[in-house]
Structure formats: C-alpha cells, structure tokens
Enzyme design. Structure first.
Site, PDB file in Angstrom:
ATOM      1  N   ALA A  16      34.990   5.924   2.459  1.00 54.11           N
ATOM      2  CA  ALA A  16      33.980   7.122   2.139  1.00 54.11           C
ATOM      3  C   ALA A  16      34.547   8.197   2.644  1.00 54.11           C
ATOM      4  O   ALA A  16      35.300   8.324   3.935  1.00 54.11           O
ATOM      5  CB  ALA A  16      32.585   6.810   2.770  1.00 54.11           C
ATOM      6  N   GLU A  59      36.221  -1.834  -0.814  1.00 55.77           N
ATOM      7  CA  GLU A  59      35.231  -2.184  -1.827  1.00 55.77           C
ATOM      8  C   GLU A  59      35.577  -1.726  -3.139  1.00 55.77           C
ATOM      9  O   GLU A  59      35.259  -2.768  -4.149  1.00 55.77           O
ATOM     10  CB  GLU A  59      33.980  -1.478  -1.600  1.00 55.77           C
ATOM     11  CG  GLU A  59      33.194  -1.936  -0.152  1.00 55.77           C
ATOM     12  CD  GLU A  59      32.028  -1.126   0.137  1.00 55.77           C
ATOM     13  OE1 GLU A  59      32.001   0.122   0.459  1.00 55.77           O
ATOM     14  OE2 GLU A  59      31.009  -1.607   0.354  1.00 55.77           O
TER      15      GLU A  59
HETATM   16  N1  COA Z   1      36.949  10.927   5.314  1.00 55.43           N
HETATM   17  C1  COA Z   1      37.429  12.051   5.474  1.00 55.43           C
HETATM   18  N2  COA Z   1      38.458  12.569   6.217  1.00 55.43           N
HETATM   19  C2  COA Z   1      39.079  11.541   6.712  1.00 55.43           C
HETATM   20  C3  COA Z   1      38.742  10.102   6.458  1.00 55.43           C
HETATM   21  C4  COA Z   1      37.566   9.916   5.735  1.00 55.43           C
HETATM   22  N3  COA Z   1      37.404   8.378   5.682  1.00 55.43           N
HETATM   23  N4  COA Z   1      39.840   9.305   7.132  1.00 55.43           N
HETATM   24  C5  COA Z   1      40.666  10.253   7.688  1.00 55.43           C
HETATM   25  N5  COA Z   1      40.088  11.649   7.424  1.00 55.43           N
HETATM   26  C6  COA Z   1      41.078  12.576   7.653  1.00 55.43           C
HETATM   27  C7  COA Z   1      41.053  12.872   9.250  1.00 55.43           C
HETATM   28  O1  COA Z   1      40.010  13.430   9.771  1.00 55.43           O
HETATM   29  C8  COA Z   1      42.333  13.668   9.401  1.00 55.43           C
HETATM   30  O2  COA Z   1      42.091  14.887   9.252  1.00 55.43           O
HETATM   31  P1  COA Z   1      42.880  16.189  10.058  1.00 55.43           P
HETATM   32  O3  COA Z   1      44.178  15.860   9.672  1.00 55.43           O
HETATM   33  O4  COA Z   1      42.284  17.314   9.256  1.00 55.43           O
HETATM   34  O5  COA Z   1      42.529  15.861  11.330  1.00 55.43           O
HETATM   35  C9  COA Z   1      43.243  12.937   8.408  1.00 55.43           C
HETATM   36  O6  COA Z   1      42.281  12.298   7.359  1.00 55.43           O
HETATM   37  C10 COA Z   1      44.191  11.876   8.747  1.00 55.43           C
HETATM   38  O7  COA Z   1      43.525  11.034   9.643  1.00 55.43           O
HETATM   39  P2  COA Z   1      44.183  10.576  10.786  1.00 55.43           P
HETATM   40  O8  COA Z   1      43.089   9.524  11.268  1.00 55.43           O
HETATM   41  O9  COA Z   1      44.557  11.509  11.730  1.00 55.43           O
HETATM   42  O10 COA Z   1      45.184   9.530  10.327  1.00 55.43           O
HETATM   43  P3  COA Z   1      45.834   8.193  10.640  1.00 55.43           P
HETATM   44  O11 COA Z   1      47.174   7.982   9.838  1.00 55.43           O
HETATM   45  O12 COA Z   1      46.143   8.039  12.318  1.00 55.43           O
HETATM   46  O13 COA Z   1      44.810   7.137  10.346  1.00 55.43           O
HETATM   47  C11 COA Z   1      43.037   6.180   9.058  1.00 55.43           C
HETATM   48  C12 COA Z   1      44.396   6.811   8.988  1.00 55.43           C
HETATM   49  C13 COA Z   1      42.621   5.977   7.341  1.00 55.43           C
HETATM   50  C14 COA Z   1      43.513   4.550   9.423  1.00 55.43           C
HETATM   51  C15 COA Z   1      42.163   6.549   9.728  1.00 55.43           C
HETATM   52  O14 COA Z   1      41.792   8.036   9.368  1.00 55.43           O
HETATM   53  C16 COA Z   1      40.738   5.888   9.703  1.00 55.43           C
HETATM   54  O15 COA Z   1      40.307   5.093  10.340  1.00 55.43           O
HETATM   55  N6  COA Z   1      39.681   6.528   8.939  1.00 55.43           N
HETATM   56  C17 COA Z   1      38.626   6.083   8.730  1.00 55.43           C
HETATM   57  C18 COA Z   1      38.476   5.021   7.739  1.00 55.43           C
HETATM   58  C19 COA Z   1      36.913   4.484   7.604  1.00 55.43           C
HETATM   59  O16 COA Z   1      36.335   4.143   8.616  1.00 55.43           O
HETATM   60  N7  COA Z   1      36.501   4.518   6.439  1.00 55.43           N
HETATM   61  C20 COA Z   1      35.313   3.900   6.165  1.00 55.43           C
HETATM   62  C21 COA Z   1      34.329   5.036   6.055  1.00 55.43           C
HETATM   63  S1  COA Z   1      32.720   4.465   5.629  1.00 55.43           S
END
Ligand code: COA
Ligand code: NAD
Length: 695
Positions: free
Chosen positions: A63, A105
C-alpha cells in the site's frame, strides 16, 4: 509515466507493468491503472494470458503509506484484486525484488506466481499497525496451511523465494532475469500445457484448531507488548474458516478498524521519520568524502563494537589502543564478537577470516592512521584524555580526514578547538552494543564542514544505521532527554515511590526495561561519574539522587556486582527486587526530612513522560534537534520508547499538548524549577498547534 500501469502485448501474452518508482507502491493511480489493465485484458481477444510485473528494482512494496490517514479513494485494493482473480484467462505474477503487503496480495490474486532468484515476499502490515486488508489473510492459508500463514502474518518476516516455493506461495522459481521475459516464457509453458485459470479462493481453507489458535494468541501477545495488530492478525487469519467472501469482509473490517487507530498513526509516523532523519536541506548537494579506511581509538566496550560495525560494513579498520597488550585484547574481543555472528549463522567462517586477516589491524602506534579517511575516538570519558588524543590525531592524520568523537556528554566544539582543523571534527555518538544498536547521533559543532557531516551520515548508512543530526549540548538529544526523565523518576523515589513500581509502570507503558533495571545493567558507576562531573556546575535547586549515590558508595554497582537496585544470583539471573532497599530508602527519606507518599502507576507515567516531552520540547526549541521527528527516532532506536507509540513527540501530539502542558503546570506547583514548561511547548499550545506541524 510515474504512478501508472502500462498494458502491452508480446505475441499472445499481455504484459501489465506497474510503474511507480521507487518501490511501486499501490497508490490510487496504480490501483486504477491495474483495474483498467484488467479490463483491457478481458477485452483483448488476442491476449491468451497476462503477466503482472513491477518496473524497476522490485515487484510491488505494498500500500502507499502516504495515503494512510487520508480518506480512502476508489478503486479499493480488495476490489482490484478480486477483479484480477476473476479473470477468465490465466494471470501470472512475476515477483522480483520484494512483494510486500498489498504487493503480495496482488500476487495472491493472480492465478500463478513465479519468483525470480533473490526475491522475497511478506505481509509486514502489523509493523505498520494494521493487518493485511486485501485478502492476504484469506488466500495465504489456503496455499500454506494455517501455521505458516499465522507465522508470516504475525511476524511480518520476509520469506525468501526458495522458502516461498516450498510453502506453496509461489509456483515456480526462476533464475534472476528480466521479469517480462521470465513471465512470457512461463505463460507460454502454461498455455502449451493447456493449463487454465486457478483461483486461490476456490481452494479449500485449512481446518481451524481452536487450541492451536489460543496458543498462538498467547505467544504473539507476549511478544507484542501492548501492540494490537499482531494479535488481531490471528483473528483475521482465523476468519479463513468462513465462506471466502465472508472471510474477506471480516478481514477488511479488522483492517479498517486498525487503520483508524492511534497505533497505526504512530507506526506509519515512525516509518517515515526514520527515512526523513537523514534528509537535511544543508546536506542536499553535499558529497560525502571517500570512505574506505576507518580508524578507531580505544578498543573498550564502544571502540570494539564500532570496529565490528565498520568491519561488517566492508571497511578497513585500524584500531589504536594504549599499548600492545591492550591492542591484542581489543582484537581478541572483536574476534569473539565475530565468532558469535558465525555461530548464529549471520556470517560465514570464510568472511570472518577475511575480516580478521585482511581488514583489521590493532596496534598502539598512531602513525598507522596516516591513511585513514575517518577516525572515531572512543577512549575514556575525560576531556583531558580526549584532547590529548585529538592533538595526536591532528599530527598524524592526513588533511581531509574526518575526526570524530564518540563522547556521550562532552563538548565536541571544545574537542575540535584543540586541533588545527576544527571544521573536520564532529561527534559520532554510537549506542551500546555498537554493532547492534541502529542509532548514531551525528553531533555537529558550530563551524563544522558540511562535507565532514555528510561523511558521518555516509558512514552510518554504510553500517545500515539510522543517523540523526544533533547540535552540541550536554548529552546531545538522547542523553539530555534521558537525564530529565531519569531525574523525574529519582524525584519520585526520594518522595516515596519504590524503584520497582516505577520500573513496572514504565514497562507497562511499553519500554522493554524501566530506569532502575537499566541502571543495574549499565552499572551505577556510570551515573555516579556523570553526577561527579556535573557537581561543580549543578544548580542549587536541582535535587540530588541521594539513593543512587548511596548504592554506589555501598559498592552496589548493579549486575556486575550482583547487587544494585535488584539482586542478581543463580536463582534470579535477571534480577529480583531487593527488600533491603525499602529500609535504605526509608532512612534516606528520613535524613532528608521527606514524608513519603505513594505514586500510582498513572501518576508515575504522567511524570516520566511529562519530563521527557518537556525536555524534548526544549531540545527542539533550542535547535539541538532539528525537528520533533528527530527526537522520536532517537528515543525509539536508542532508548526503547515503544515504537507503536511513535516516539515521545508523536505520543504527546496524540494525547494533546494542551493536556501535557496542563500536567506540567500543575506539577510546577510543587517544584517550579524542575517543572518549568518549555517555551516551545507553551507556544505551541497557545497557537493550537502540535509538534507534527514542525516536522
Ligand atoms: N508507501 C509509500 N512510500 C514508500 C513505501 C510505501 N509502501 N515503501 C517505501 N516507500 C518510499 C520510502 O519512504 C522512500 O522514500 P524516500 O526515498 O523519499 O525516502 C523510498 O520509497 C525508498 O524506500 P526505502 O525504504 O528507503 O528503500 P529500501 O530499498 O531500503 O526498502 C522496501 C524498500 C520496500 C523494502 C521498504 O521501503 C519497505 O519495507 N517499505 C514498506 C513496505 C510495507 O510495509 N508494505 C506494506 C504496506 S501495508
Ligand atoms: P571503556 O573504558 O570500555 O574503553 C575505553 C578504552 O580506551 C580502553 O580500552 C582504554 O584502554 C582505551 N584508551 C584510553 N586512553 C587511550 C588512548 N590515549 N589511546 C588509545 N586508547 C586509549 O569505555 P567505553 O564504554 O568504550 O567508552 C568510550 C567512550 O564512548 C566514552 O567517551 C563514553 O562516554 C562513550 N560512550 C559509551 C557508551 C557506553 O554505553 N559504554 C555509549 C556511548 C558512548
């Protein structure tokens, strides 16, 4: 085009490509794009199968968290996924990178899933205060069975591709390659084999074993420590016993309930705050200096830990101790820590050997630092010793090397001033154990070169740590705030509270440990030395924690002597309250002429958190912390503040600053020195604003 989904065809295979960099989050535009693409696929008579894939570095990270807290916008994700699943031609999801949350999902809505090597999947929703809300808890157990689904949903862990294949989450593993090509090849194989649609919803749900669910509830509740979502997730998975659409509705109901909760608000705040701390306007276009070789001065608790962190980050490390023997002892301590990593399977024996033979040198000759790019001093907490060390560094280090101190309290500016290159001196305040704790305060004295500061942040990033900028003051952000809430606890003890009651109230709030158990762990000598150092400049109105000094004088230094506030022995290695303390405290109160009174749990909490928030407001008001979110990240990662409360500033916003200030003003009636409201707090309340307005 950003935020959208492209539809194209390779022969008879439709490619539905999600393009929303950097992580393909499921924004409203992506959901609408997927919906449109499925319609196009249905109408495209030349398309025999469809492949859903993500553009860039991964499939779909879930999401769009920035949409949480705003009114939901159509199309809703469950509807989009139901539409994917309802397709009457095969739909395949190709997972590369990560498929997390809503991303997994979506994949579960497809009829087949292919994972490319290196991919991982997971449902991390509980870490954000919700449960999966688009069928994850209903479809996953139909593929994996009940227990693996409970594990994946409640732990939020990432499941590597190979394990996902074993569990039946993905149908095939393919070598890392172009996702579109892999998807087309898989689709052609399916069609050639005459395979058609195969909907997860039509698979039988696993049987529910009530006793097993209860055991999971107990286990997860014990681990969750006050957080609601992981326990609720069990109810969501259990709903898979209902007819599929009823199960979906129940899952959605639980999701929507949690989406509106303060815990969800706090956890999403923590997620974004952790990413914002390193983004500082003054560093935007500043390049860090080269960083390959790090010097560490002092190989005690902190120096050895910092050296391990640097070595595990791939850096070359030269550690300097006072003499050859101390250097050998430091190298041995580093070796033991790395051996521990090998034993736990976190590091290969080969990698450990390479680190110890190729990249670590421990000696006593400062000249070995001539090539170092950055040096971190971690010697005794004494201005005299530190200034001596920096004078040496000044003579041996090359121009441009960044010189850092790990001091906990001392004035970094005064240390910098003893060198001929004060602009290259910063503080890098690590937390113990330094190879484990994720927080580093980057302490920036006046006049520091932005490049030197950027290099401090770059080092933290290499170590996969979270760096927070702090200005110079006694204790920087974290220890300064700690001193304030520790003092509030000590005042309560002097006035009649038991240290054990205070610890219990603090643990009930969500901290892993209370202040007195913490003192015992760190050693009562640490606080004693700090008080000695500050004694000369102490304000006469400040109350001295006589009980802590008394325990120190009795040689009760905490765990290391078997006795502090608690007793530690074979019977109770984790400590049990010492009844003798009651007498000791009663005597001290009598000496001080204090009539003891009792402090109920909510009174303890009000004072402990009130002192924390008030001092934090000062720290922000003075510019020591740039924003309230910087304070939140420091307290979350360095001091055990419960993540599901978001940090002290977020928590204060949730309670309402008006109420916090009213409490502080009431407490000022009994001690107007300690409980003087921070000007920033009073100002925000007067303006009807909150801390978040400053983030
Ligand atoms: N929604 C909105 N923005 C998101 C996002 C999400 N689900 N996941 C990551 N981002 C954004 C981050 O805020 C970051 O933004 P910035 O560059 O402006 O700071 C950018 O995407 C990169 O994320 P980052 O975490 O720095 O990269 P990473 O490669 O270390 O990790 C993920 C990537 C996807 C593993 C990690 O971002 C993550 O765990 N995201 C959440 C996933 C999640 O919990 N999803 C379930 C949602 S219900
Ligand atoms: P420590 O006593 O365990 O280690 C200090 C080491 O420095 C010793 O091994 C000593 O031999 C060495 N040393 C002393 N003078 C030296 C010199 N001139 N040259 C080379 N080596 C020298 O102390 P520690 O707990 O590791 O603390 C080190 C610093 O880190 C202090 O400034 C402390 O305030 C800070 N700090 C400590 C913690 C913590 O939890 N222990 C946390 C953050 C910061």
């Amino acid at each position: 085009m950003a935020g959208s989904v492209a539809y194209e065809r390779k022969g008879r295979i439709a490619l539905i490509r999600v393009m929303n960099p950097p992580v393909n989050a499921l924004s409203q535009a992506v959901r609408a794009g997927l919906d449109d693409a499925m319609e196009q696929f249905a109408e495209d008579d030349d398309a025999a199968a469809a492949v859903i894939l993500g553009d860039g570095r991964s499939f779909i990270a879930g999401a769009d968290l920035s949409e949480f807290g705003k009114p939901p916008q159509r199309p809703y994700l469950p509807d989009v996924i139901n539409r994917i699943e309802a397709a009457d031609k095969p739909v395949i999801a190709v997972i590369h990178g990560t498929a997390l949350g809503g991303g997994l999902e979506v994949a579960l809505g497809a009829h087949y899933r292919v994972a490319l090597e290196g991919a991982s999947v997971g449902l991390p929703e509980v870490t954000l205060g919700v449960v999966p809300g688009a069928g994850g808890t209903q479809r996953l157990p139909r593929l994996t069975g009940l227990e693996p689904a409970l594990d994946i949903v409640t732990s939020a862990r990432r499941v590597p591709a190979a394990e996902a294949a074993e569990l039946g989450i993905v149908d095939a593993l393919r070598p890392a390659s172009d996702p579109a090509e892999a998807g087309v090849a898989f689709a052609e194989e399916l069609l050639a084999a005459g395979q058609g649609v195969r909907r997860v919803r039509e698979l039988p749900a696993p049987g529910i074993d009530a006793a097993m669910l209860d055991a999971w509830r107990d286990k997860v509740a014990a681990r969750a420590g006050g957080q609601i979502a992981p326990v609720t997730a069990i109810d969501a998975v259990a709903a898979c016993a209902l007819p599929f659409t009823d199960g979906l509705a129940e899952e959605r109901r639980l999701f929507e309930h949690l989406r509106e909760s303060p815990q969800r608000d706090a956890l999403v705040h923590a997620f974004f705050a952790e990413r914002k701390v390193a983004r500082l306007p003054e560093l935007e276009d500043v390049a860090a200096r080269a960083l390959g070789h790090v010097g560490v001065i002092g190989g005690g608790t902190m120096g050895a830990g910092i050296a391990v962190a640097a070595l595990l980050a791939g850096l070359e490390v030269t550690l300097i101790e006072r003499d050859g023997e101390a250097a050998e002892a430091a190298a041995a301590s580093i070796g033991r820590t790395l051996e521990g990593s090998v034993q736990r399977g976190k590091l290969s024996a080969g990698a450990r050997d390479e680190i110890l033979t190729e990249r670590l040198r421990a000696l006593s000759d400062y000249d070995a630092l001539a090539r170092a790019d950055l040096v971190i001093e971690a010697v005794f907490e004494s201005m005299e010793v530190k200034q001596e060390v920096f004078a040496r560094l000044d003579t041996v280090c090359r121009p441009g090397a960044v010189l850092a101190t790990n001091t906990s309290y001392l004035d970094v500016g005064a240390i910098a001033a003893t060198t001929s290159r004060p602009a290259d001196v910063i503080g890098l305040h690590f937390f113990s154990p330094a190879h484990v704790m994720k927080l580093v305060e980057v302490v920036v004295p006046e006049g520091a070169d932005p490049q030197a500061v950027a290099t401090g942040f770059a080092l933290a990033a290499k170590m996969r740590k979270i760096a927070v900028r702090s200005g110079v003051c006694d204790g920087f952000i974290g220890n300064r705030i700690l001193s304030a809430y520790r003092a509030a606890a000590d005042h309560m003890v002097l006035d009649g509270a038991s240290p054990f009651e205070i610890d219990r109230a603090v643990v009930n709030f969500g901290f892993p440990m209370g202040p007195y158990a913490m003192s015992d762990l760190a050693g009562l000598d640490i606080g004693y030395m700090t008080r000695q150092r500050k004694a000369a400049t102490r304000d006469a109105r400040e109350r001295v924690p006589v009980h802590a000094d008394r325990l120190y004088e009795l040689g009760r230094l905490g765990r290391k002597t078997g006795r502090g506030y608690y007793i530690y022995d074979d019977e109770t290695p984790k400590g049990r309250p010492d009844p003798e303390l009651d007498t000791l405290l009663a005597d001290i109160r009598a000496e001080l002429g204090i009539t003891p009174r009792s402090f109920p749990g909510d009174e303890i909490r009000k004072r402990y958190i009130g002192a924390m928030v008030n001092e934090a407001a000062r720290v922000v008001g003075e510019g020591v912390a740039r924003r309230p979110l910087d304070v939140d990240v420091v307290l979350l990662h360095g001091y055990g503040f419960p993540r599901w409360r978001g940090g002290p500033m977020k928590h204060a916003d949730q309670i309402g600053l008006y109420h916090i200030l009213a409490d502080i003003r009431a407490l000022a009636q009994e001690d107007d020195f300690f409980w003087e409201p921070a000007p920033l707090l009073a100002d925000l309340v007067a303006r009807g604003a909150d801390f978040d307005s400053l983030n």
